[in-house]
Design a protein around this motif. Structure first.
Motif, PDB file in Angstrom:
ATOM      1  N   VAL A   1      42.478  35.108  45.845  1.00 23.10           N
ATOM      2  CA  VAL A   1      42.428  35.684  45.215  1.00 23.10           C
ATOM      3  C   VAL A   1      41.359  36.738  44.437  1.00 23.10           C
ATOM      4  CG1 VAL A   1      43.117  35.763  42.735  1.00 23.10           C
ATOM      5  CG2 VAL A   1      44.431  34.323  43.332  1.00 23.10           C
ATOM      6  N   ILE A   2      40.208  35.988  44.385  1.00 19.99           N
ATOM      7  CA  ILE A   2      38.824  36.646  44.381  1.00 19.99           C
ATOM      8  C   ILE A   2      38.126  38.138  45.486  1.00 19.99           C
ATOM      9  CG2 ILE A   2      36.302  36.376  45.025  1.00 19.99           C
ATOM     10  CD1 ILE A   2      36.827  33.405  43.581  1.00 19.99           C
TER      11      ILE A   2
ATOM     12  N   ARG B   1      40.926  39.744  47.384  1.00 17.88           N
ATOM     13  CA  ARG B   1      41.616  40.215  47.149  1.00 17.88           C
ATOM     14  C   ARG B   1      41.452  41.265  46.173  1.00 17.88           C
ATOM     15  NH1 ARG B   1      48.070  38.181  47.093  1.00 17.88           N
ATOM     16  NH2 ARG B   1      47.990  37.632  49.582  1.00 17.88           N
ATOM     17  N   SER B   2      40.873  40.558  45.275  1.00 14.98           N
ATOM     18  CA  SER B   2      39.836  41.478  43.631  1.00 14.98           C
ATOM     19  C   SER B   2      39.235  42.689  43.982  1.00 14.98           C
ATOM     20  CB  SER B   2      39.971  40.521  43.115  1.00 14.98           C
ATOM     21  OG  SER B   2      41.177  40.100  42.276  1.00 14.98           O
TER      22      SER B   2
ATOM     23  N   MET C   1      40.059  45.343  46.134  1.00 14.23           N
ATOM     24  CA  MET C   1      40.982  46.339  45.520  1.00 14.23           C
ATOM     25  C   MET C   1      39.699  47.154  44.828  1.00 14.23           C
ATOM     26  SD  MET C   1      43.681  45.466  42.281  1.00 14.23           S
ATOM     27  CE  MET C   1      45.238  44.599  42.946  1.00 14.23           C
ATOM     28  N   LEU C   2      39.058  46.114  43.884  1.00 15.86           N
ATOM     29  CA  LEU C   2      37.462  46.959  43.187  1.00 15.86           C
ATOM     30  C   LEU C   2      36.799  48.160  44.358  1.00 15.86           C
ATOM     31  CD1 LEU C   2      37.020  44.030  40.944  1.00 15.86           C
ATOM     32  CD2 LEU C   2      37.113  45.832  39.941  1.00 15.86           C
TER      33      LEU C   2
ATOM     34  N   LEU D   1      33.165  45.291  40.096  1.00 14.39           N
ATOM     35  CA  LEU D   1      32.040  44.648  41.839  1.00 14.39           C
ATOM     36  C   LEU D   1      31.840  43.940  41.998  1.00 14.39           C
ATOM     37  CD1 LEU D   1      34.045  44.444  44.668  1.00 14.39           C
ATOM     38  CD2 LEU D   1      33.021  46.517  45.266  1.00 14.39           C
TER      39      LEU D   1
ATOM     40  N   LEU E   1      31.858  41.025  39.803  1.00 16.62           N
ATOM     41  CA  LEU E   1      32.325  39.298  40.712  1.00 16.62           C
ATOM     42  C   LEU E   1      31.714  38.652  41.714  1.00 16.62           C
ATOM     43  CD1 LEU E   1      34.967  37.955  40.606  1.00 16.62           C
ATOM     44  CD2 LEU E   1      36.088  40.059  41.241  1.00 16.62           C
TER      45      LEU E   1
END
Length: 141
Positions: free
Chosen positions: A46-47, A49-50, A53-54, A85, A88
């Motif tokens: 999930v991380i 993929r995020s 995306m960012l 980004l 994260l």
């Protein structure tokens, strides 16, 4: 029960379908076989993929994507995405494992591209995400 605006509506039985629901259930399962429940996806996936995306969104806002027109470039939006980004990446660096270095390189590239695209570049340490990554400088030539 209230409808969830983020979910797909239930499939509508086709005309002439029997009342058993077996055909409808089979169609629904076939249609959604490729969709995974978020609860089944490992956190690191999930991380990452995020992160992807960012990165992609920031690149688009910076005009780095092929075919991006000048009017689509939006530096304030890019700044927000790059900062998110960086936060994260910083928060998850211990969990990124072998992917940490290429992700940090991609982040640094976006930060440098932002600085290059800016008419009035930020001071080192003041650019997007630099409160998380530290000052970003272009490599010396």
């Amino acid at each position: 029960m209230a409808e969830n605006p983020n979910s797909s509506p239930a499939p509508i039985p086709q005309e002439g379908a029997t009342g058993s629901g077996a055909d409808t259930d089979d169609a629904a399962h076939t249609e959604f076989d490729n969709v995974r429940d978020l609860g089944d996806i490992p956190a690191i996936e999930v991380i990452t993929r995020s992160i992807v995306m960012l990165m992609s969104a920031a690149a688009e806002k910076l005009g780095l994507a092929e075919g991006t027109s000048e009017e689509r470039i939006d530096l304030p939006e890019a700044r927000t995405l790059i900062t998110a980004l960086a936060g994260l990446v910083d928060a998850s660096k211990a969990d990124l494992g072998i992917h940490a270095a290429p992700i940090r390189d991609g982040l640094k590239s976006l930060q440098l591209a932002f600085r290059e695209a800016s008419a009035y570049p930020d001071e080192p340490g003041e650019g997007p995400g630099e409160k998380y990554t530290g000052p970003v400088r272009a490599p010396k030539k």
